[in-house]
Design a protein around this motif. Structure first.
Motif, PDB file in Angstrom:
ATOM      1  N   ASP A  84     -27.417  -2.529   4.430  1.00 11.96           N
ATOM      2  CA  ASP A  84     -26.513  -3.017   3.390  1.00 11.96           C
ATOM      3  C   ASP A  84     -25.096  -3.152   3.928  1.00 11.96           C
ATOM      4  N   THR A  85     -24.642  -2.171   4.683  1.00 14.61           N
ATOM      5  CA  THR A  85     -23.297  -2.188   5.254  1.00 14.61           C
ATOM      6  C   THR A  85     -23.139  -3.319   6.269  1.00 14.61           C
ATOM      7  N   ARG A  87     -24.576  -6.174   6.470  1.00 17.34           N
ATOM      8  CA  ARG A  87     -24.543  -7.526   5.896  1.00 17.34           C
ATOM      9  C   ARG A  87     -23.117  -8.025   5.707  1.00 17.34           C
ATOM     10  N   ASP A  88     -22.202  -7.106   5.431  1.00 21.44           N
ATOM     11  CA  ASP A  88     -20.817  -7.481   5.176  1.00 21.44           C
ATOM     12  C   ASP A  88     -19.894  -7.227   6.364  1.00 21.44           C
ATOM     13  N   ASP A  89     -20.435  -6.757   7.468  1.00 22.24           N
ATOM     14  CA  ASP A  89     -19.609  -6.445   8.634  1.00 22.24           C
ATOM     15  C   ASP A  89     -19.264  -7.738   9.364  1.00 22.24           C
ATOM     16  N   ARG A  93     -21.183 -11.465  11.622  1.00 21.55           N
ATOM     17  CA  ARG A  93     -20.925 -12.907  11.477  1.00 21.55           C
ATOM     18  C   ARG A  93     -20.338 -13.495  12.755  1.00 21.55           C
TER      19      ARG A  93
END
Length: 117
Positions: A84-85, A87-89, A93
């Motif tokens: 979960d963490t 995915r937004d790191d 990207r």
């Protein structure tokens, strides 16, 4: 017992170092978020089977090598929180992926037997 994520990945053979570089960055994030061990393997003796095999499982082409990897976690909750963490790191990207992630197979596994010498 720990929780295990397993991966089978078709990687362009000429991108081996890019794969290692990518794994070094991403695996460091997994370790930061609680993974206890990560193993990245490059196909060395991966025979063709009569019905199925690693290469067919990921639709590997002749110019690709199958990589096999696993991540050990202390438990599934730690693994789920880490995913979960991540995915937004922004590092996820910003890190180029040197393989076709659509053909990667992966899954989480609960060990039922763990033997050591």
């Amino acid at each position: 017992m720990p929780y295990i994520d397993g991966f089978v990945i078709p990687v362009p053979t000429d991108q081996k170092q890019a794969f290692i570089d990518h794994a070094t960055i991403v695996d460091a994030m997994f370790l930061e978020l609680g993974a206890t061990r990560i193993v990245e393997c490059w196909g060395d003796d991966v025979p063709a089977g009569k019905l199925t095999d690693f290469a067919r499982a990921v639709a590997a082409t002749p110019d690709e090598t199958v990589a096999f990897s696993w991540i050990e976690w202390p438990d599934k909750a730690t693994r789920d929180a880490a995913f979960d963490t991540m995915r937004d790191d922004p590092r996820m990207r910003d890190t180029p992926i040197p393989f076709d992630g659509k053909r990667m197979i992966f899954g989480g596994f609960a060990p039922v037997l763990d033997l050591t010498a």
